[in-house]
Scaffold this motif. Sequence first.
Motif, PDB file in Angstrom:
ATOM      1  N   GLU A   6       0.846  -1.195   0.000  1.00  0.00           N
ATOM      2  CA  GLU A   6       0.000   0.000   0.000  1.00  0.00           C
ATOM      3  C   GLU A   6       0.879   1.241   0.000  1.00  0.00           C
ATOM      4  O   GLU A   6       1.904   1.295   0.697  1.00  0.00           O
ATOM      5  CB  GLU A   6      -0.911   0.015   1.230  1.00  0.00           C
ATOM      6  CG  GLU A   6      -1.908  -1.141   1.270  1.00  0.00           C
ATOM      7  CD  GLU A   6      -2.717  -1.149   2.551  1.00  0.00           C
ATOM      8  OE1 GLU A   6      -3.926  -0.905   2.478  1.00  0.00           O
ATOM      9  OE2 GLU A   6      -2.127  -1.385   3.625  1.00  0.00           O
ATOM     10  N   ASP A   7       0.458   2.235  -0.783  1.00  0.00           N
ATOM     11  CA  ASP A   7       1.177   3.503  -0.804  1.00  0.00           C
ATOM     12  C   ASP A   7       0.264   4.580  -1.386  1.00  0.00           C
ATOM     13  O   ASP A   7      -0.368   4.349  -2.434  1.00  0.00           O
ATOM     14  CB  ASP A   7       2.459   3.401  -1.648  1.00  0.00           C
ATOM     15  CG  ASP A   7       3.344   4.622  -1.478  1.00  0.00           C
ATOM     16  OD1 ASP A   7       3.987   4.744  -0.413  1.00  0.00           O
ATOM     17  OD2 ASP A   7       3.368   5.465  -2.392  1.00  0.00           O
ATOM     18  N   GLY A   8       0.194   5.713  -0.738  1.00  0.00           N
ATOM     19  CA  GLY A   8      -0.648   6.795  -1.227  1.00  0.00           C
ATOM     20  C   GLY A   8      -2.070   6.316  -1.466  1.00  0.00           C
ATOM     21  O   GLY A   8      -2.691   5.718  -0.585  1.00  0.00           O
TER      22      GLY A   8
ATOM     23  N   SER B 140       8.693  -4.796   2.451  1.00  0.00           N
ATOM     24  CA  SER B 140       9.389  -3.758   3.209  1.00  0.00           C
ATOM     25  C   SER B 140       8.765  -2.389   2.976  1.00  0.00           C
ATOM     26  O   SER B 140       7.981  -2.200   2.044  1.00  0.00           O
ATOM     27  CB  SER B 140      10.877  -3.729   2.828  1.00  0.00           C
ATOM     28  OG  SER B 140      11.029  -3.539   1.432  1.00  0.00           O
ATOM     29  N   ASP B 141       9.137  -1.461   3.827  1.00  0.00           N
ATOM     30  CA  ASP B 141       8.704  -0.072   3.737  1.00  0.00           C
ATOM     31  C   ASP B 141       9.905   0.748   3.280  1.00  0.00           C
ATOM     32  O   ASP B 141      10.902   0.834   3.982  1.00  0.00           O
ATOM     33  CB  ASP B 141       8.207   0.399   5.106  1.00  0.00           C
ATOM     34  CG  ASP B 141       8.010   1.897   5.169  1.00  0.00           C
ATOM     35  OD1 ASP B 141       7.837   2.525   4.098  1.00  0.00           O
ATOM     36  OD2 ASP B 141       8.026   2.436   6.296  1.00  0.00           O
ATOM     37  N   THR B 142       9.833   1.290   2.068  1.00  0.00           N
ATOM     38  CA  THR B 142      10.998   1.995   1.522  1.00  0.00           C
ATOM     39  C   THR B 142      10.842   3.515   1.564  1.00  0.00           C
ATOM     40  O   THR B 142      11.714   4.229   1.079  1.00  0.00           O
ATOM     41  CB  THR B 142      11.243   1.573   0.054  1.00  0.00           C
ATOM     42  OG1 THR B 142      10.116   1.951  -0.748  1.00  0.00           O
ATOM     43  CG2 THR B 142      11.480   0.074  -0.039  1.00  0.00           C
ATOM     44  N   ASN B 143       9.724   4.008   2.107  1.00  0.00           N
ATOM     45  CA  ASN B 143       9.524   5.463   2.162  1.00  0.00           C
ATOM     46  C   ASN B 143       8.829   5.871   3.455  1.00  0.00           C
ATOM     47  O   ASN B 143       7.890   6.676   3.448  1.00  0.00           O
ATOM     48  CB  ASN B 143       8.746   5.961   0.939  1.00  0.00           C
ATOM     49  CG  ASN B 143       7.340   5.373   0.887  1.00  0.00           C
ATOM     50  OD1 ASN B 143       7.005   4.473   1.660  1.00  0.00           O
ATOM     51  ND2 ASN B 143       6.524   5.903  -0.004  1.00  0.00           N
ATOM     52  N   GLY B 144       9.292   5.280   4.554  1.00  0.00           N
ATOM     53  CA  GLY B 144       8.636   5.489   5.840  1.00  0.00           C
ATOM     54  C   GLY B 144       8.526   6.944   6.256  1.00  0.00           C
ATOM     55  O   GLY B 144       7.684   7.291   7.093  1.00  0.00           O
TER      56      GLY B 144
ATOM     57  N   SER C  45       7.309   9.213   4.532  1.00  0.00           N
ATOM     58  CA  SER C  45       6.054   9.779   4.041  1.00  0.00           C
ATOM     59  C   SER C  45       4.868   8.843   4.216  1.00  0.00           C
ATOM     60  O   SER C  45       3.728   9.288   4.265  1.00  0.00           O
ATOM     61  CB  SER C  45       6.188  10.174   2.564  1.00  0.00           C
ATOM     62  OG  SER C  45       6.442   9.029   1.766  1.00  0.00           O
ATOM     63  N   ASP C  46       5.127   7.521   4.279  1.00  0.00           N
ATOM     64  CA  ASP C  46       4.026   6.552   4.347  1.00  0.00           C
ATOM     65  C   ASP C  46       4.606   5.267   4.928  1.00  0.00           C
ATOM     66  O   ASP C  46       5.410   4.592   4.282  1.00  0.00           O
ATOM     67  CB  ASP C  46       3.460   6.315   2.939  1.00  0.00           C
ATOM     68  CG  ASP C  46       2.201   5.453   2.949  1.00  0.00           C
ATOM     69  OD1 ASP C  46       2.056   4.606   3.863  1.00  0.00           O
ATOM     70  OD2 ASP C  46       1.373   5.624   2.048  1.00  0.00           O
ATOM     71  N   THR C  47       4.214   4.927   6.155  1.00  0.00           N
ATOM     72  CA  THR C  47       4.879   3.832   6.874  1.00  0.00           C
ATOM     73  C   THR C  47       4.376   2.448   6.478  1.00  0.00           C
ATOM     74  O   THR C  47       4.850   1.444   7.011  1.00  0.00           O
ATOM     75  CB  THR C  47       4.680   3.996   8.391  1.00  0.00           C
ATOM     76  OG1 THR C  47       3.270   4.040   8.669  1.00  0.00           O
ATOM     77  CG2 THR C  47       5.339   5.278   8.880  1.00  0.00           C
ATOM     78  N   ARG C  48       3.444   2.364   5.532  1.00  0.00           N
ATOM     79  CA  ARG C  48       2.932   1.052   5.137  1.00  0.00           C
ATOM     80  C   ARG C  48       3.951   0.331   4.233  1.00  0.00           C
ATOM     81  O   ARG C  48       4.808   0.956   3.623  1.00  0.00           O
ATOM     82  CB  ARG C  48       1.591   1.218   4.408  1.00  0.00           C
ATOM     83  CG  ARG C  48       0.500   1.790   5.316  1.00  0.00           C
ATOM     84  CD  ARG C  48      -0.783   2.059   4.553  1.00  0.00           C
ATOM     85  NE  ARG C  48      -0.600   3.127   3.568  1.00  0.00           N
ATOM     86  CZ  ARG C  48      -1.534   3.504   2.690  1.00  0.00           C
ATOM     87  NH1 ARG C  48      -2.698   2.876   2.672  1.00  0.00           N
ATOM     88  NH2 ARG C  48      -1.303   4.478   1.836  1.00  0.00           N
ATOM     89  N   LEU C  49       3.800  -0.995   4.135  1.00  0.00           N
ATOM     90  CA  LEU C  49       4.680  -1.798   3.285  1.00  0.00           C
ATOM     91  C   LEU C  49       4.428  -1.454   1.817  1.00  0.00           C
ATOM     92  O   LEU C  49       3.287  -1.470   1.359  1.00  0.00           O
ATOM     93  CB  LEU C  49       4.437  -3.287   3.506  1.00  0.00           C
ATOM     94  CG  LEU C  49       4.702  -3.798   4.925  1.00  0.00           C
ATOM     95  CD1 LEU C  49       4.260  -5.259   5.050  1.00  0.00           C
ATOM     96  CD2 LEU C  49       6.172  -3.647   5.278  1.00  0.00           C
ATOM     97  N   ASP C  50       5.489  -1.134   1.053  1.00  0.00           N
ATOM     98  CA  ASP C  50       5.325  -0.705  -0.332  1.00  0.00           C
ATOM     99  C   ASP C  50       6.229  -1.457  -1.304  1.00  0.00           C
ATOM    100  O   ASP C  50       6.231  -1.157  -2.497  1.00  0.00           O
ATOM    101  CB  ASP C  50       5.586   0.803  -0.446  1.00  0.00           C
ATOM    102  CG  ASP C  50       6.926   1.189   0.133  1.00  0.00           C
ATOM    103  OD1 ASP C  50       7.963   0.850  -0.469  1.00  0.00           O
ATOM    104  OD2 ASP C  50       6.948   1.827   1.209  1.00  0.00           O
ATOM    105  N   ALA C  51       7.029  -2.418  -0.813  1.00  0.00           N
ATOM    106  CA  ALA C  51       7.945  -3.142  -1.706  1.00  0.00           C
ATOM    107  C   ALA C  51       7.919  -4.628  -1.369  1.00  0.00           C
ATOM    108  O   ALA C  51       7.752  -5.018  -0.214  1.00  0.00           O
ATOM    109  CB  ALA C  51       9.362  -2.603  -1.586  1.00  0.00           C
TER     110      ALA C  51
HETATM  111 CA    CA Z   1       5.867   2.903   2.800  1.00  0.00          CA
END
Ligand code: CA
Length: 265
Positions: free
Chosen positions: A27-29, A81-85, A87-93
């Motif tokens: 999930e992201d944005g 993993s979360d690669t942009n914590g 801005s958005d702490t959800r798992l995105d990768a």
């Molecule tokens: Ca994220």
Amino acid sequence: MKLNQAIILATITVLTAGTNAGITILEDGNSSASFDTVNGQYSWTVDGIEHLYAQEFYFRLAGDNDEANISTLDMIGQSASDTNGFSDTRLDALNTAYTNNAGLEIDTFFTLRGGTPGSGNSSITEQITLTNTSNSAISLSFFQYVDFDLGGDDTDDWGQIVDGNVAQQFDDEYAISETVVTPFPSAFEMGDYNVLSDYWNNGQIDNLNGDSFYQGDVAWAFQWDITLQAGDSFLISKNKSIVPTPASIALLTAAGLLGTRRRRA
Ligand SMILES: [Ca+2]
Ligand SMILES: [Ca+2]
Ligand SMILES: [Ca+2]
Ligand SMILES: [Ca+2]
């Protein structure tokens, strides 16, 4: 018409119970992307709208009589993993690695970047690494198969392959574009999902036919014919972006392209 997503989800639930298949949701944005360990990616929603029916990867080793899903290989490991914590702490990768226990390793890495809520924008980057850990060369064909149903339906879509490495699909509200950044594919095909989805596990060798336009329940595939020397790696890098399109522009574009094809026919 195809099975709707509700039936797909129910099927996957059964598979999960029966074969220990894992489901991962990134999930992201404004977006989410869902993957299962049997088939591959089965969902990409943007602002709550489903756009993807399936994306799967297949391979055929030299001497094989058919293409097989990479999930038929042994899974070495999988991690989200979360690669942009910041801005958005959800798992995105999502990273998943497979091996055939004879020197071939296939590693897939997906990163989801959603747009701002309500924008309709989203992108996914994909990196697939094929590695030969054996002491002798490995020759294979590798395939990406993808079936988008933009806006959640397959009745108003059309698609084209441009310059041999860019796939584009449109309907009156959305557009998806995929660019193979590197390396250039050996072959491609844009066509009906019924035709393309039959290539896999049909008991015969299939190579993509170079068709570059289709209107209907669009699906497409890219093919890479590769010889990996001992110790070599082969990296496929791709970007996908979904954008909303003003209806008037999309319709004009479709009309112009279809008119051109009629004159040629
Ligand atoms: Ca994220
Ligand atoms: Ca559509
Ligand atoms: Ca086949
Ligand atoms: Ca489709």
